[in-house]
Every structure is written in structure tokens, then in C-alpha cells.
Scaffold this active site. Structure first.
Site, PDB file in Angstrom:
ATOM      1  N   HIS A 188      -0.768  -4.383   8.256  1.00 20.01           N
ATOM      2  CA  HIS A 188      -1.735  -3.383   8.742  1.00 20.01           C
ATOM      3  C   HIS A 188      -2.239  -3.812  10.122  1.00 20.01           C
ATOM      4  O   HIS A 188      -2.280  -3.008  11.051  1.00 20.01           O
ATOM      5  CB  HIS A 188      -2.932  -3.272   7.786  1.00 20.01           C
ATOM      6  CG  HIS A 188      -2.672  -2.446   6.561  1.00 20.01           C
ATOM      7  ND1 HIS A 188      -2.052  -1.216   6.606  1.00 20.01           N
ATOM      8  CD2 HIS A 188      -2.984  -2.663   5.249  1.00 20.01           C
ATOM      9  CE1 HIS A 188      -1.981  -0.718   5.370  1.00 20.01           C
ATOM     10  NE2 HIS A 188      -2.533  -1.577   4.533  1.00 20.01           N
ATOM     11  N   HIS A 225       1.186  -7.916   3.534  1.00 24.42           N
ATOM     12  CA  HIS A 225       0.751  -6.518   3.562  1.00 24.42           C
ATOM     13  C   HIS A 225      -0.455  -6.339   4.480  1.00 24.42           C
ATOM     14  O   HIS A 225      -0.447  -5.480   5.374  1.00 24.42           O
ATOM     15  CB  HIS A 225       0.421  -6.094   2.125  1.00 24.42           C
ATOM     16  CG  HIS A 225      -0.057  -4.689   1.974  1.00 24.42           C
ATOM     17  ND1 HIS A 225       0.714  -3.697   1.413  1.00 24.42           N
ATOM     18  CD2 HIS A 225      -1.236  -4.102   2.303  1.00 24.42           C
ATOM     19  CE1 HIS A 225       0.030  -2.558   1.411  1.00 24.42           C
ATOM     20  NE2 HIS A 225      -1.170  -2.778   1.945  1.00 24.42           N
ATOM     21  N   GLU A 226      -1.481  -7.141   4.283  1.00 27.59           N
ATOM     22  CA  GLU A 226      -2.690  -6.989   5.112  1.00 27.59           C
ATOM     23  C   GLU A 226      -2.397  -7.317   6.576  1.00 27.59           C
ATOM     24  O   GLU A 226      -2.905  -6.645   7.484  1.00 27.59           O
ATOM     25  CB  GLU A 226      -3.835  -7.857   4.580  1.00 27.59           C
ATOM     26  CG  GLU A 226      -4.323  -7.472   3.176  1.00 27.59           C
ATOM     27  CD  GLU A 226      -4.664  -6.001   3.015  1.00 27.59           C
ATOM     28  OE1 GLU A 226      -5.050  -5.345   4.004  1.00 27.59           O
ATOM     29  OE2 GLU A 226      -4.525  -5.488   1.885  1.00 27.59           O
ATOM     30  N   HIS A 266       0.569   2.743   5.225  1.00 29.70           N
ATOM     31  CA  HIS A 266       1.287   2.610   3.956  1.00 29.70           C
ATOM     32  C   HIS A 266       2.575   3.428   3.955  1.00 29.70           C
ATOM     33  O   HIS A 266       2.620   4.523   4.527  1.00 29.70           O
ATOM     34  CB  HIS A 266       0.391   3.066   2.801  1.00 29.70           C
ATOM     35  CG  HIS A 266      -0.714   2.098   2.529  1.00 29.70           C
ATOM     36  ND1 HIS A 266      -2.028   2.476   2.430  1.00 29.70           N
ATOM     37  CD2 HIS A 266      -0.700   0.748   2.352  1.00 29.70           C
ATOM     38  CE1 HIS A 266      -2.778   1.404   2.200  1.00 29.70           C
ATOM     39  NE2 HIS A 266      -1.998   0.342   2.154  1.00 29.70           N
ATOM     40  N   TYR A 312       2.724   1.541  -2.150  1.00 31.12           N
ATOM     41  CA  TYR A 312       1.869   1.404  -3.342  1.00 31.12           C
ATOM     42  C   TYR A 312       2.712   1.048  -4.563  1.00 31.12           C
ATOM     43  O   TYR A 312       3.893   1.378  -4.637  1.00 31.12           O
ATOM     44  CB  TYR A 312       1.218   2.748  -3.665  1.00 31.12           C
ATOM     45  CG  TYR A 312      -0.066   3.079  -2.950  1.00 31.12           C
ATOM     46  CD1 TYR A 312      -0.711   2.185  -2.110  1.00 31.12           C
ATOM     47  CD2 TYR A 312      -0.653   4.333  -3.146  1.00 31.12           C
ATOM     48  CE1 TYR A 312      -1.901   2.538  -1.491  1.00 31.12           C
ATOM     49  CE2 TYR A 312      -1.834   4.693  -2.528  1.00 31.12           C
ATOM     50  CZ  TYR A 312      -2.455   3.788  -1.692  1.00 31.12           C
ATOM     51  OH  TYR A 312      -3.625   4.142  -1.087  1.00 31.12           O
TER      52      TYR A 312
END
Ligand SMILES: [Zn+2]
Length: 312
Positions: free
Chosen positions: A190, A186-187, A196, A245
Site C-alpha cells: 500500500h 501487503h501493508e 487492493h 482479500y
């Protein structure tokens, strides 16, 4: 006899499952244009102004109190924009509301954080997933101008979006950000250039945001991107994205803050890249990396993964 065949079948499937996907199995056409043009720009203006700041220890302390049994994901505990997006004030990029893609999808990286061998393995497994499924290549830092530093400061899990220029950090605090490979994916996603999933402009057609359950002051984390400024890279809304999320993100009362419009889906998985995550990355980076469709490799691949929504 049937039992023997079943047994042989189980052995075969286990064997195939354990096989790494070799480059021979996947068609790669390296046709990425290395020059910077408008399409290389990632618009950050929708994050203004709260994405620009400094790493803080309060986010680190909040993460330190987080456990795997929590209803929300580790990176949803931070005080940054949307929980984990931070463009540090010291970023060299003069134009603050833009960042860029990584030329050829090559991302020089160096791990400066203090990690156990197991945590280091988790980072390397995430990197291996990108190498196996996409054209993104994390290359060991050797003096390149633009690169990422993976750190373990007491500031939570966070990253900038896209390439800022110069040294940029991806913070993966130990142990919280390393408990699931998906948080690392996930990071890094980015840093590759993605926002998101639930901030997509059309998200209200797919999920319901329950503002009455959101912690006061965290409502901004549920903003939507502007249709004109976002790019879906031809991929439809993906409940299963590693960038979505969890259902309890920023909840003040242990009730859901975001609910899918259809039943039978769970939000916020952090196990692996979804099939759509993979396609979106490869579309952003103009990479033609196809799933094998034909031949014995293709038929086994499709039988194993063809009807599933994610790779791992
Ligand atoms: Zn995030």
C-alpha cells in the site's frame, strides 16, 4: 545407483533453493526518472471520504481478538477503508485525493514499534523480498523529507496508499500483523502505491461478491475503482496477489463474501509476493528487472519458478 543420483539431486535442489538471488543473476537497468510528472500521481479519489481519518483503538482491539486460525486475514479486521487503508487527517499533503510514487523507488524507513527479534526478522524478510525481486529500496531513514515510520500502536494493521509527503506511518500491531510475512508485504505494498486487487474495475469478471454474507456497514469495502482513474500496469487480474482479500473478508456469518469464478484457486494468500505483484511493482516504478531466462542460472530459475505462480 539411482538412489545415489536421487540423493545428490535432492542435495543440489536444496542447495540452489537456499541460494540468495545475487544481483549478478538479475538484469537491472536503472532508468527511473526522478522528476514528478502526471504519471507519478496516484489517484486516491475513489477512497473518499472514508479513507481519511484517525487511527483508532477499536481496530486494535478487533485485531487483538484475531488469531491465525481465523478465516480472514489480520488486516481485514480493521474499521478503516477496505479494512486497512487510512490517510491520517494530519497528513501534510494539501491535495487530499492524490499521493505520489517514491522517487527512484527509494523509501526511507524507520522502525519505531516495539517488536521481538522474530517479529523484526519478519519485517526484514519482507523488505529483503522487495530488494531481491523489485527495484524498490527501503533505505534507513537519515533525515529525508519523506519517509515511513513502522509503528506497533494498538490500532491494527494499516497504511496509506503511496507517498503522502513528510512523515507517514505504517502500523503493524504486534503480534497480529507480524504473524505472516505476507501481511507486512501487503501493508508495505500500500505504501509503495497499490490498492487492493479485488477493487480493480474488471473484478466482477473474475470474482463474485456475495453481499448477502457481508457484515452490515462493510459493503463499502468491496467497492470498485473507476476504470478511468486506475492503472493495471499491463498486468491481468491476479487471484494470487498478496493484495487480494481472503474469501471470508468482512463476513457476518462465516460464509464466503468473495468467490473466484474459476475453481482451484484460493484467495488471500499472505505467504509472499505473487509473480504478478512483482511485475506490477516493477512496471509502476519503470524498473527493468527481469527474471533470468538463459544460461545455467536462468534454466535453474525457470525450472524452479517458471511454472509456479508465486515466488515463495
Ligand atoms: Zn490492504
Amino acid at each position: 545407483m539411482a538412489l545415489v543420483l536421487l540423493f545428490l539431486n535432492i542435495i543440489l535442489i536444496n542447495f540452489i533453493n537456499g541460494l540468495p538471488v545475487s544481483d549478478d543473476d538479475i538484469v537491472i537497468i536503472d532508468n527511473i526518472d526522478n522528476s514528478i510528472d502526471d504519471s507519478d500521481v496516484i489517484d486516491l479519489s475513489s477512497l473518499q471520504p472514508n479513507a481519511f481519518g484517525s487511527p483508532d483503538n477499536e481496530s486494535g482491539d478487533a485485531l487483538a481478538a484475531w488469531t491465525e486460525s481465523s478465516l480472514m486475514n489480520a488486516e481485514e479486521t480493521g474499521r478503516y477503508a477496505e479494512g486497512d487503508i487510512l490517510i491520517p487527517k494530519y497528513a501534510r499533503n494539501g491535495v487530499r485525493d492524490q499521493s505520489f510514487r517514491w522517487p527512484k523507488g527509494h523509501i526511507p524507513y524507520v522502525i519505531e514499534g516495539q517488536y521481538s527479534q522474530q517479529q523484526r526478522d519478519t519485517i526484514m524478510k519482507a523488505i529483503a523480498d522487495y530488494h531481491r525481486l523489485t527495484c524498490i529500496r527501503f533505505v534507513p531513514y537519515s533525515g529525508q523529507t519523506d519517509y515511513i515510520v513502522i509503528k506497533s500502536a494498538n490500532t491494527g494493521c494499516w497504511s496509506s496508499v503511496g507517498r503522502l509527503g513528510g512523515r507517514q506511518e505504517v502500523n503493524l500491531q504486534s503480534p497480529g500483523c507480524l504473524s505472516k510475512k505476507g501481511t507486512v508485504l501487503h501493508e508495505l505494498l500500500h505504501a509503495i502505491g497499490f490498492m487492493h486487487e479485488q477493487s480493480r474495475p474488471e473484478r466482477d469478471d473474475f470474482v463474485k461478491v456475495k453481499y448477502e454474507n457481508i457484515k452490515s456497514g462493510s459493503e463499502n469495502n468491496f467497492r470498485k475503482e473507476d476504470t478511468k482513474r486506475s492503472n493495471d500496469f499491463g498486468i491481468s487480474y491476479d487471484y494470487n496477489s498478496v493484495m487480494h482479500y481472503s474469501e471470508y473478508a468482512f463476513s457476518k456469518n462465516s460464509k464466503k463474501t468473495i468467490e473466484p469464478m474459476i475453481s482451484g484457486v484460493t484467495l488471500g494468500q499472505r505467504e509472499g509476493l505473487s509473480r504478478s505483484d512483482v511485475k506490477k511493482i516493477n512496471n509502476m516504478y519503470n524498473c527493468k528487472k527481469d527474471e533470468p531466462q538463459t544460461g545455467w542460472v536462468g534454466s535453474i530459475w525457470q525450472s524452479l519458478f517458471g511454472d509456479k505462480s508465486k515466488y515463495n
